[in-house]
Motif scaffolding. Structure first.
Motif, PDB file in Angstrom:
ATOM      1  N   HIS A  32      20.937  47.311  40.870  1.00 22.49           N
ATOM      2  CA  HIS A  32      21.504  46.110  40.004  1.00 22.49           C
ATOM      3  C   HIS A  32      23.077  46.472  39.606  1.00 22.49           C
ATOM      4  O   HIS A  32      23.974  45.131  39.965  1.00 22.49           O
ATOM      5  N   ASP A  33      23.416  47.295  39.350  1.00 20.71           N
ATOM      6  CA  ASP A  33      25.210  47.440  39.236  1.00 20.71           C
ATOM      7  C   ASP A  33      25.841  47.257  40.681  1.00 20.71           C
ATOM      8  O   ASP A  33      26.957  46.551  40.540  1.00 20.71           O
ATOM      9  N   SER A  34      25.005  47.789  41.573  1.00 19.26           N
ATOM     10  CA  SER A  34      26.032  47.566  42.821  1.00 19.26           C
ATOM     11  C   SER A  34      25.982  46.000  43.366  1.00 19.26           C
ATOM     12  O   SER A  34      26.889  45.597  44.093  1.00 19.26           O
ATOM     13  N   LYS A  35      25.048  45.384  42.987  1.00 25.26           N
ATOM     14  CA  LYS A  35      24.716  44.139  43.374  1.00 25.26           C
ATOM     15  C   LYS A  35      25.888  43.143  42.543  1.00 25.26           C
ATOM     16  O   LYS A  35      26.447  42.349  42.950  1.00 25.26           O
ATOM     17  N   LEU A  36      26.119  43.517  41.191  1.00 26.69           N
ATOM     18  CA  LEU A  36      27.022  42.901  40.297  1.00 26.69           C
ATOM     19  C   LEU A  36      28.567  43.251  40.788  1.00 26.69           C
ATOM     20  O   LEU A  36      29.352  42.489  40.973  1.00 26.69           O
ATOM     21  N   ARG A  37      28.559  44.437  41.471  1.00 26.36           N
ATOM     22  CA  ARG A  37      30.024  45.106  41.934  1.00 26.36           C
ATOM     23  C   ARG A  37      30.415  44.155  43.266  1.00 26.36           C
ATOM     24  O   ARG A  37      31.490  43.747  43.535  1.00 26.36           O
ATOM     25  N   PHE A  38      29.024  43.930  43.905  1.00 25.59           N
ATOM     26  CA  PHE A  38      29.425  43.197  45.421  1.00 25.59           C
ATOM     27  C   PHE A  38      29.624  41.657  44.841  1.00 25.59           C
ATOM     28  O   PHE A  38      30.670  41.153  45.460  1.00 25.59           O
ATOM     29  N   GLU A  39      28.960  41.306  43.966  1.00 24.39           N
ATOM     30  CA  GLU A  39      29.263  39.826  43.506  1.00 24.39           C
ATOM     31  C   GLU A  39      30.979  39.622  43.124  1.00 24.39           C
ATOM     32  O   GLU A  39      31.607  38.776  43.514  1.00 24.39           O
ATOM     33  N   LYS A  40      31.292  40.622  42.209  1.00 20.34           N
ATOM     34  CA  LYS A  40      32.626  40.750  41.716  1.00 20.34           C
ATOM     35  C   LYS A  40      33.583  40.870  42.721  1.00 20.34           C
ATOM     36  O   LYS A  40      34.747  40.335  42.926  1.00 20.34           O
ATOM     37  N   ALA A  41      33.250  41.808  43.585  1.00 24.67           N
ATOM     38  CA  ALA A  41      34.413  41.999  44.953  1.00 24.67           C
ATOM     39  C   ALA A  41      34.483  40.853  45.851  1.00 24.67           C
ATOM     40  O   ALA A  41      35.622  40.489  46.243  1.00 24.67           O
ATOM     41  N   THR A  42      33.368  40.231  45.894  1.00 27.56           N
ATOM     42  CA  THR A  42      33.201  38.916  46.570  1.00 27.56           C
ATOM     43  C   THR A  42      34.207  37.735  46.114  1.00 27.56           C
ATOM     44  O   THR A  42      34.878  37.149  46.756  1.00 27.56           O
ATOM     45  N   ASN A  43      34.085  37.768  44.852  1.00 28.97           N
ATOM     46  CA  ASN A  43      34.839  36.560  44.065  1.00 28.97           C
ATOM     47  C   ASN A  43      36.286  37.034  44.015  1.00 28.97           C
ATOM     48  O   ASN A  43      37.179  35.912  44.120  1.00 28.97           O
ATOM     49  N   GLU A  44      36.504  38.291  43.599  1.00 32.47           N
ATOM     50  CA  GLU A  44      38.323  38.611  44.041  1.00 32.47           C
ATOM     51  C   GLU A  44      38.585  38.184  45.334  1.00 32.47           C
ATOM     52  O   GLU A  44      39.749  37.912  45.638  1.00 32.47           O
ATOM     53  N   TYR A  45      37.835  38.625  46.292  1.00 31.49           N
ATOM     54  CA  TYR A  45      38.360  38.337  47.926  1.00 31.49           C
ATOM     55  C   TYR A  45      38.567  36.828  48.146  1.00 31.49           C
ATOM     56  O   TYR A  45      39.541  36.544  48.473  1.00 31.49           O
ATOM     57  N   ASN A  46      37.608  36.045  47.466  1.00 30.61           N
ATOM     58  CA  ASN A  46      37.654  34.504  47.401  1.00 30.61           C
ATOM     59  C   ASN A  46      38.952  34.047  46.905  1.00 30.61           C
ATOM     60  O   ASN A  46      39.564  33.076  47.317  1.00 30.61           O
ATOM     61  N   ARG A  47      39.305  34.645  45.652  1.00 30.37           N
ATOM     62  CA  ARG A  47      40.381  34.352  44.813  1.00 30.37           C
ATOM     63  C   ARG A  47      41.770  34.628  45.473  1.00 30.37           C
ATOM     64  O   ARG A  47      42.552  33.712  45.807  1.00 30.37           O
ATOM     65  N   LEU A  48      41.786  35.884  46.223  1.00 26.20           N
ATOM     66  CA  LEU A  48      42.928  36.296  47.012  1.00 26.20           C
ATOM     67  C   LEU A  48      43.009  35.250  48.444  1.00 26.20           C
ATOM     68  O   LEU A  48      44.339  35.356  48.655  1.00 26.20           O
ATOM     69  N   TYR A  49      41.842  35.088  48.880  1.00 23.91           N
ATOM     70  CA  TYR A  49      42.101  34.326  50.074  1.00 23.91           C
ATOM     71  C   TYR A  49      42.710  33.144  49.610  1.00 23.91           C
ATOM     72  O   TYR A  49      43.307  32.571  50.803  1.00 23.91           O
ATOM     73  N   ARG A  50      42.242  32.393  48.636  1.00 19.60           N
ATOM     74  CA  ARG A  50      42.972  31.005  48.362  1.00 19.60           C
ATOM     75  C   ARG A  50      44.480  31.261  48.193  1.00 19.60           C
ATOM     76  O   ARG A  50      45.371  30.529  48.773  1.00 19.60           O
ATOM     77  N   LEU A  51      44.861  32.414  47.434  1.00 19.79           N
ATOM     78  CA  LEU A  51      46.321  32.525  47.381  1.00 19.79           C
ATOM     79  C   LEU A  51      47.126  32.834  48.694  1.00 19.79           C
ATOM     80  O   LEU A  51      48.289  32.333  48.835  1.00 19.79           O
ATOM     81  N   LYS A  52      46.460  33.747  49.432  1.00 20.50           N
ATOM     82  CA  LYS A  52      46.930  33.848  50.587  1.00 20.50           C
ATOM     83  C   LYS A  52      47.148  32.617  51.547  1.00 20.50           C
ATOM     84  O   LYS A  52      48.148  32.524  51.964  1.00 20.50           O
ATOM     85  N   TRP A  53      46.220  31.695  51.487  1.00 26.13           N
ATOM     86  CA  TRP A  53      46.133  30.611  52.359  1.00 26.13           C
ATOM     87  C   TRP A  53      47.405  29.458  51.687  1.00 26.13           C
ATOM     88  O   TRP A  53      48.034  29.224  52.293  1.00 26.13           O
ATOM     89  N   GLU A  54      47.499  29.602  50.417  1.00 32.56           N
ATOM     90  CA  GLU A  54      48.538  28.946  49.744  1.00 32.56           C
ATOM     91  C   GLU A  54      49.937  29.563  50.454  1.00 32.56           C
ATOM     92  O   GLU A  54      50.962  28.624  50.368  1.00 32.56           O
ATOM     93  N   TYR A  55      49.979  30.793  50.367  1.00 37.73           N
ATOM     94  CA  TYR A  55      51.048  31.631  50.812  1.00 37.73           C
ATOM     95  C   TYR A  55      51.372  31.197  52.155  1.00 37.73           C
ATOM     96  O   TYR A  55      52.687  30.839  52.645  1.00 37.73           O
TER      97      TYR A  55
END
Length: 136
Positions: A32-55
């Motif tokens: 359960h903890d690993s699944k939550l960490r996976f979801e958090k890491a995926t969301n962080e990646y998606n936010r960074l992806y958008r910022l890099k796209w804007e960049y």
């Protein structure tokens, strides 16, 4: 840790049977903890992806550039070339590696939980085999 917990002491099958709920709970919590960490890491990646796209598309404002400590991107790139820059961006690649690692942990722990869930069957089979060997 799994290797040690996975061992079944065939001289104490009753105790092994009683350990099942504890083991199941332990690995279910880790899963359960690993699944939550996976979801958090995926969301962080998606936010960074958008910022890099804007960049890379030149749409990032000066304040965000200063906040991130990034220099303005000085090249004009074609729209179809943006994925090349995004897929090779060092920050995005590092985040993706983290996601891949956590995902493999989630998949492994899922298999461990499944194995523990059906461990009672192995213990039961061992008991029945002993009963058979003793003529009962």
């Amino acid at each position: 840790m799994v290797e040690a917990d996975a061992r079944i002491d065939d001289t104490q099958l009753d105790i092994e049977s009683l350990r099942l709920p504890t083991l199941h709970n332990k690995y279910l919590n880790l899963y359960h903890d690993s699944k939550l960490r996976f979801e958090k890491a995926t969301n962080e990646y998606n936010r960074l992806y958008r910022l890099k796209w804007e960049y890379y598309t030149g749409k990032m404002d000066e304040d965000t550039l200063k906040q991130k400590g990034w220099e303005p991107f000085q090249h004009n790139i074609l729209k179809q070339d943006i994925p090349i820059f995004l897929n090779s961006d060092e920050d995005l690649c590092k985040r993706k590696e983290v996601i891949t690692y956590i995902k493999s942990m989630v998949e492994y722990l899922e298999d461990v939980v499944k194995e523990i869930t059906f461990r009672h069957t192995k213990i039961k089979n061992a008991i029945e085999w002993r009963r058979f060997l003793s003529g009962g």
